[in-house]
Design a protein around this motif. Structure first.
Motif, PDB file in Angstrom:
ATOM      1  N   LEU A 147      21.852 -93.051 -15.305  1.00  0.00           N
ATOM      2  CA  LEU A 147      22.335 -93.906 -14.212  1.00  0.00           C
ATOM      3  C   LEU A 147      23.524 -94.758 -14.655  1.00  0.00           C
ATOM      4  N   ARG A 148      24.652 -94.576 -13.977  1.00  0.00           N
ATOM      5  CA  ARG A 148      25.820 -95.409 -14.264  1.00  0.00           C
ATOM      6  C   ARG A 148      25.960 -96.485 -13.181  1.00  0.00           C
ATOM      7  N   GLY A 149      26.689 -97.530 -13.478  1.00  0.00           N
ATOM      8  CA  GLY A 149      26.955 -98.573 -12.491  1.00  0.00           C
ATOM      9  C   GLY A 149      27.635 -99.716 -13.203  1.00  0.00           C
ATOM     10  N   VAL A 175      26.842 -97.747 -23.867  1.00  0.00           N
ATOM     11  CA  VAL A 175      27.929 -98.663 -23.516  1.00  0.00           C
ATOM     12  C   VAL A 175      29.156 -97.852 -23.116  1.00  0.00           C
ATOM     13  N   GLN A 176      29.665 -98.150 -21.942  1.00  0.00           N
ATOM     14  CA  GLN A 176      30.911 -97.502 -21.519  1.00  0.00           C
ATOM     15  C   GLN A 176      32.094 -98.370 -21.915  1.00  0.00           C
ATOM     16  N   ILE A 177      33.081 -97.720 -22.542  1.00  0.00           N
ATOM     17  CA  ILE A 177      34.350 -98.415 -22.785  1.00  0.00           C
ATOM     18  C   ILE A 177      35.316 -97.828 -21.768  1.00  0.00           C
ATOM     19  N   GLY A 178      35.784 -98.661 -20.876  1.00  0.00           N
ATOM     20  CA  GLY A 178      36.605 -98.184 -19.766  1.00  0.00           C
ATOM     21  C   GLY A 178      37.992 -97.777 -20.219  1.00  0.00           C
ATOM     22  N   SER A 179      38.642 -97.064 -19.321  1.00  0.00           N
ATOM     23  CA  SER A 179      39.975 -96.547 -19.592  1.00  0.00           C
ATOM     24  C   SER A 179      40.945 -97.654 -20.026  1.00  0.00           C
ATOM     25  N   ARG A 180      40.863 -98.786 -19.331  1.00  0.00           N
ATOM     26  CA  ARG A 180      41.795 -99.887 -19.636  1.00  0.00           C
ATOM     27  C   ARG A 180      41.511-100.516 -20.994  1.00  0.00           C
ATOM     28  N   ASN A 181      40.346-100.242 -21.527  1.00  0.00           N
ATOM     29  CA  ASN A 181      39.949-100.846 -22.796  1.00  0.00           C
ATOM     30  C   ASN A 181      39.981 -99.878 -23.988  1.00  0.00           C
ATOM     31  N   LEU A 198      33.189 -93.328 -24.418  1.00  0.00           N
ATOM     32  CA  LEU A 198      34.570 -93.814 -24.542  1.00  0.00           C
ATOM     33  C   LEU A 198      35.465 -93.070 -23.564  1.00  0.00           C
ATOM     34  N   LYS A 199      36.062 -93.822 -22.640  1.00  0.00           N
ATOM     35  CA  LYS A 199      36.947 -93.184 -21.670  1.00  0.00           C
ATOM     36  C   LYS A 199      38.376 -93.111 -22.199  1.00  0.00           C
ATOM     37  N   ARG A 200      39.051 -92.056 -21.792  1.00  0.00           N
ATOM     38  CA  ARG A 200      40.443 -91.900 -22.203  1.00  0.00           C
ATOM     39  C   ARG A 200      41.316 -92.918 -21.472  1.00  0.00           C
ATOM     40  N   GLU A 248      36.956 -87.655 -20.479  1.00  0.00           N
ATOM     41  CA  GLU A 248      38.260 -87.437 -19.829  1.00  0.00           C
ATOM     42  C   GLU A 248      38.112 -87.922 -18.390  1.00  0.00           C
ATOM     43  N   ARG A 249      39.035 -88.781 -17.950  1.00  0.00           N
ATOM     44  CA  ARG A 249      38.926 -89.355 -16.604  1.00  0.00           C
ATOM     45  C   ARG A 249      40.252 -89.340 -15.860  1.00  0.00           C
ATOM     46  N   GLY A 250      41.117 -88.397 -16.268  1.00  0.00           N
ATOM     47  CA  GLY A 250      42.406 -88.294 -15.597  1.00  0.00           C
ATOM     48  C   GLY A 250      43.420 -89.233 -16.212  1.00  0.00           C
TER      49      GLY A 250
HETATM   50  C1  PEP Z   1      34.246 -96.809 -14.131  1.00  0.00           C
HETATM   51  O1  PEP Z   1      33.800 -95.734 -14.530  1.00  0.00           O
HETATM   52  O2  PEP Z   1      33.532 -97.656 -13.572  1.00  0.00           O
HETATM   53  C2  PEP Z   1      35.682 -97.116 -14.295  1.00  0.00           C
HETATM   54  C3  PEP Z   1      36.175 -98.319 -14.029  1.00  0.00           C
HETATM   55  O3  PEP Z   1      36.405 -96.082 -14.736  1.00  0.00           O
HETATM   56  P1  PEP Z   1      37.782 -96.053 -15.573  1.00  0.00           P
HETATM   57  O4  PEP Z   1      37.627 -96.993 -16.709  1.00  0.00           O
HETATM   58  O5  PEP Z   1      37.865 -94.608 -16.003  1.00  0.00           O
HETATM   59  O6  PEP Z   1      38.874 -96.435 -14.626  1.00  0.00           O
END
Ligand code: PEP
Ligand code: MN
Length: 340
Positions: free
Chosen positions: A134-136, A190-196, A215-217, A245-247
């Motif tokens: 579950l993400r959020g 832990v999600q590390i967002g794209s901006r981070n 870890l997001k690109r 990978e998130r574009g």
């Molecule tokens: C998210 O997954 O909630 C998100 C903000 O994505 P991203 O960091 O890829 O923009």
């Protein structure tokens, strides 16, 4: 006139030089044999006798180059993310799901946690589809400071309650080092967002934990920069990194970002880490999500992330791109048909 001691010193220096040259020559002979199939069994003294000055210089230059190449190769750091460091795939077990085991895994949920009801409606639907990750977002990295910034710790509490009720794991973004202490107890991944992605102190701090990291690109990060961001976490000792990978930003406006589909097989080839694709943030629209998810899995992604909301039109963030519950059902059914 030179003393005996001087002469002895000079002779010793020459001996050292001869030994050095002999060993360099040995390397060259080895290279000639291994890489060019040359037979060079005659002894050094004999060989040098048949060389003219020019040939001797040529051999010396070759020897020098080889020594330099060896030194460079020795100095090259083997990255923790690389297949050189670890040949076999890393598998990260989360809530019984083995991400990276060759089967597709799904991470679904709303863009942001808005309320208990909103989150639990989505989670119930996910449970019916057998999705258990579950993400959020509770801390939302919004482009505008005036947009909904997330419920913070209250959002984490909702997420973890819903996850417990539905037997799910929580994946959520943490924005800064100072949020870690209060946030980590509620979080499974832990999600590390794209901006981070370039937020190195955060990467290092999470590298010191043993939490799995998604870890997001970065929006405009090259694959090389993406791998190096992962290296920041791995180098601190945390080996549980999932790449997402998130574009990326391109001149194309038909989608919010351009899904770099080629990044998936490249990352699979060049790293041993699991790779997942966030189709929602890549597309920024929901009519092509199923096709994109199929493409991602076809090129070797270990999983797919997408956003689901009970009423996307009323969502406090990303209202255009979240699937409603019916669309989510259709999405999962369509994907299941191609993966079975
Ligand atoms: C998210 O997954 O909630 C998100 C903000 O994505 P991203 O960091 O890829 O923009
Ligand atoms: Mn979103």
């Amino acid at each position: 006139m030179s003393t005996v001691t001087d002469l002895r010193g000079t002779i010793q220096d020459l001996d050292r030089e001869i030994l050095n040259l002999m060993s360099q020559r040995q390397e060259l002979v080895q290279d000639a044999k291994e890489n060019h199939g040359l037979m060079m069994n005659f002894p050094f003294q004999q060989a040098i006798r048949y060389m003219d000055q020019q040939e001797v210089e040529m051999v010396a230059t070759l020897l020098q180059e080889r020594v330099q190449i060896r030194a460079k190769a020795k100095a090259k750091k083997v990255m923790y993310y690389s297949r050189e460091y670890q040949q076999e795939d890393t598998i990260i077990t989360i809530n019984g799901e083995r991400i990276g085991d060759g089967n597709p895994h799904f991470i679904m949920g709303p863009c942001a946690v808005e309320s208990y009801d909103q989150t639990s409606i989505v989670a119930e639907k996910m449970a019916q589809q057998g999705v258990r990750l579950l993400r959020g977002g509770a801390f939302k990295p919004r482009t505008s400071p005036y947009d909904f910034q997330g419920l913070g710790v209250e959002g984490l509490q909702i997420l973890s309650r819903v996850a417990r009720e539905q037997g799910m794991a929580v994946i959520t973004e943490i924005l800064s080092v100072d949020q870690l202490d209060e946030a980590l107890p509620y979080v499974d991944v832990v999600q590390i967002g794209s901006r981070n992605m370039h937020h190195f102190p955060l990467l290092k701090a999470l590298g010191k934990t043993n939490k799995p990291i998604l870890l997001k690109r970065g929006l405009s990060a090259t694959i090389e920069e993406f791998k190096l961001a992962a290296e920041y976490i791995l180098a601190e000792g945390n080996k549980n990194v999932i790449l997402c990978e998130r574009g990326i930003r391109t001149y194309e406006t038909a989608t919010r970002n351009t899904l770099d589909i080629s990044a998936v097989p490249i990352l699979k080839q060049e790293t041993h880490l699991p790779v997942i694709v966030d189709v929602t943030h890549s597309a920024g629209r929901k009519d092509i999500l199923t096709a994109m998810a199929k493409a991602a899995l076809a090129v070797g992604a270990d999983g797919v992330m997408a956003e689901v909301h009970p009423n996307p039109a009323k969502a406090l963030s990303d209202s255009k791109q979240q699937m409603n519950l019916y669309e989510f059902d259709c999405f999962m059914d369509a994907i299941r048909k191609v993966i079975r």
